[in-house]
Motif scaffolding. Structure first.
Motif, PDB file in Angstrom:
ATOM      1  N   HIS A   1      -8.983  -1.546  -4.623  1.00 41.48           N
ATOM      2  CA  HIS A   1      -8.306  -1.177  -5.868  1.00 41.48           C
ATOM      3  C   HIS A   1      -7.677  -2.403  -6.536  1.00 41.48           C
ATOM      4  O   HIS A   1      -7.619  -2.499  -7.752  1.00 41.48           O
ATOM      5  N   GLU A   2      -7.212  -3.337  -5.716  1.00 44.99           N
ATOM      6  CA  GLU A   2      -6.585  -4.563  -6.228  1.00 44.99           C
ATOM      7  C   GLU A   2      -7.609  -5.639  -6.582  1.00 44.99           C
ATOM      8  O   GLU A   2      -7.238  -6.748  -6.961  1.00 44.99           O
TER       9      GLU A   2
ATOM     10  N   PRO B   1       0.832  -1.212   0.000  1.00 41.18           N
ATOM     11  CA  PRO B   1       0.000   0.000   0.000  1.00 41.18           C
ATOM     12  C   PRO B   1       0.867   1.263   0.000  1.00 41.18           C
ATOM     13  O   PRO B   1       2.006   1.230   0.464  1.00 41.18           O
TER      14      PRO B   1
ATOM     15  N   PRO C   1      -7.086   3.247   4.231  1.00 39.89           N
ATOM     16  CA  PRO C   1      -6.129   2.964   3.151  1.00 39.89           C
ATOM     17  C   PRO C   1      -5.997   1.464   2.844  1.00 39.89           C
ATOM     18  O   PRO C   1      -5.881   1.093   1.679  1.00 39.89           O
TER      19      PRO C   1
ATOM     20  N   SER D   1      -9.105   0.485   0.992  1.00 42.37           N
ATOM     21  CA  SER D   1      -9.049   1.138  -0.325  1.00 42.37           C
ATOM     22  C   SER D   1      -8.104   0.374  -1.253  1.00 42.37           C
ATOM     23  O   SER D   1      -8.409   0.124  -2.413  1.00 42.37           O
ATOM     24  N   HIS D   2      -6.946   0.014  -0.716  1.00 41.90           N
ATOM     25  CA  HIS D   2      -5.947  -0.698  -1.498  1.00 41.90           C
ATOM     26  C   HIS D   2      -6.495  -2.070  -1.928  1.00 41.90           C
ATOM     27  O   HIS D   2      -6.374  -2.455  -3.094  1.00 41.90           O
TER      28      HIS D   2
ATOM     29  N   LYS E   1      -3.557   7.675   1.280  1.00 45.58           N
ATOM     30  CA  LYS E   1      -4.008   7.278  -0.058  1.00 45.58           C
ATOM     31  C   LYS E   1      -5.261   6.432   0.126  1.00 45.58           C
ATOM     32  O   LYS E   1      -5.208   5.324   0.663  1.00 45.58           O
TER      33      LYS E   1
END
Ligand SMILES: *Cc1c(COP(=O)(O)O)cnc(C)c1O
Length: 437
Positions: free
Chosen positions: A358-359, A33, A351, A354-355, A326
């Motif tokens: 996103h993945e 991350p 985060p 979120s990561h 992020k």
């Protein structure tokens, strides 16, 4: 090895089954991350940047890449008050829905304060205590985090000062009472007690407040007092880490139920802590090929950070005092409609969640307030437990899936809290007066 599905209604486990370690997903993520950035310099944070806010024990956890982090005995001792939390097979809900799916739920409302938040408030108070801090400051939305931290602070002999989002402070008087019973001080935010609070009141005299504003006030108060730490109830890595006791227990309980495969996992997502807590151990199973579970974050349509936000660096608070994270965000100035699920009214998302989103390791949907309460009422009537407003979003997501499920599909719901202090919202829903955002 396929054991038959048991006909048990609940699996409670024993105190010996309380996890001995927290699970840190950072060790297993396919890509690392993005680091948090210093708010003034935009450089990656170093541990010393956080020392004014947090004790070193928590800063180390925040930055750790170790897979397993031991849970101190003193914390496990307090966890025994409610852990392991029960997991139920929702036979009656299945019947009410006429679904061919098998539905389970892990109930965090069985904690003394009524939500999963105590899983992190207790270790946070503990690590502050051993670092010699004497006072904790924090924000709270609906008040679950405030109540959980107030209880934990009392347990370890710390002072606790709480800035509560104004709309909730005024609309949920019993939560305020709960914090007082545990010995904490609290005030509606924005307030006159901090510089940033006074500035926000001048700028937005009619504001209903937001978590972002309350965080700014609590951070300011902590920075100005060398004996104080700031505590956050969600979003940060160490908070999600503490919550992984939920998912570890859940995997064990599914095994006892005789369910080797979990098809779907639904959890509500505000800052991401109960979702991260229940799902990260399951993501580990997915990554190692032992499970192929679809994990679904259920957010409110009123604060849809994953489904409608942008993945970028943003501040955790309104005033821009926190490090930049992020994350999926609706922007630091976003003030959501005052919907009842106060714990989901946050502009950003953890985060780590979120990561993972996103993945592609986590999926997300958004749910409107009325659909959430319709699900909550159906669940209450079937199971006898009235879920927290926030948890209703997860239940609504699971019901959507159950209505289209294949024979024998296995669905797990994270029910993050009890709704007994949310009853006015249920009354409003039942009277037909609840608005959809
Ligand atoms: C605080 C809270 C939430 C939302 O926070 P997360 O960090 O997303 O878990 C959800 N449910 C309950 C009961 C809460 O108290």
């Amino acid at each position: 090895m396929l054991s038959p599905v048991s006909e048990q209604t609940k699996v409670v486990l024993t105190e010996a089954d309380i996890p001995t370690h927290w699970y840190n997903i950072v060790a297993d993520l396919p890509t690392p991350p993005a680091p948090p950035l210093h708010p003034a310099t935009d450089q990656p944070l170093v541990p010393d940047d956080l020392i004014a806010l947090f004790p070193m024990g928590l800063i180390e956890q925040e930055a750790s890449a170790e897979r397993w982090i031991p849970i101190p005995d003193e914390v496990r001792e307090v966890y025994k008050l409610w852990r392991p939390s029960p997991m139920y097979r929702a036979y009656r809900l299945e019947k009410a829905l006429g679904t061919p799916a098998r539905i389970y739920y892990k109930y965090e409302g069985a904690s003394p304060v009524g939500s999963h938040k105590a899983n992190s408030s207790v270790p946070q108070a503990y690590f502050n205590k051993i670092a010699g801090r004497t006072r904790l400051t924090t924000e709270t939305g609906a008040g679950q985090w405030g109540a959980a931290l107030a209880f934990a602070a009392e347990t370890f002999g710390l002072k606790c000062d709480i800035w509560q989002v104004r709309s909730s402070f005024e609309g949920k008087p019993y939560r305020h009472a709960q914090m007082e019973v545990f010995g904490a001080w609290s005030i509606g935010s924005p307030s006159e007690t901090t510089e940033i609070g006074r500035k926000l009141r001048e700028q937005f005299p009619d504001t209903s407040g937001s978590l972002g504003m309350a965080i700014s006030e609590a951070v300011e108060a902590a920075v100005k007092d060398p004996n104080a730490s700031y505590s956050l109830g969600s979003v940060l890595n160490h908070v999600l880490l503490h919550q992984t006791v939920i998912g570890q227990e859940a995997l064990k309980q599914l095994e006892v139920f005789g369910e080797p495969k979990l098809d779907y996992l639904f959890a509500c997502a505000g800052g991401g802590s109960n979702l991260g807590g229940i799902s990260f151990p399951v993501i580990r199973e997915n990554l190692e090929g032992r499970q192929n579970t679809t994990i679904v974050a259920c957010e409110p349509k009123a604060a849809p950070s994953l489904t409608e936000g942008e993945f970028r660096y943003d501040f955790g608070d309104t005033a821009g005092m926190t490090p930049k994270l992020k994350m999926y965000t609706l922007g630091q100035n976003f003030v959501p409609d005052p919907v009842h699920a106060g714990g989901l009214r946050y502009h950003g998302m953890a985060p780590l969640v979120s990561h993972a989103y996103h993945e592609g390791l986590v999926k997300a949907i958004s749910v409107r307030q009325r659909e959430a309460f319709e699900a909550g009422v159906l669940f209450s009537r079937a199971e006898g437990i009235i879920p927290a407003s926030e948890s209703n979003h997860a239940i609504a997501g699971a019901i959507r899936q159950a209505k289209q499920a294949a024979e024998g599909e296995v669905i797990l719901i994270g029910v993050s809290g009890s709704g007994l202090l949310d009853l006015p919202a249920y009354t409003e829903f039942l009277s037909g007066e609840m608005a959809d955002s």
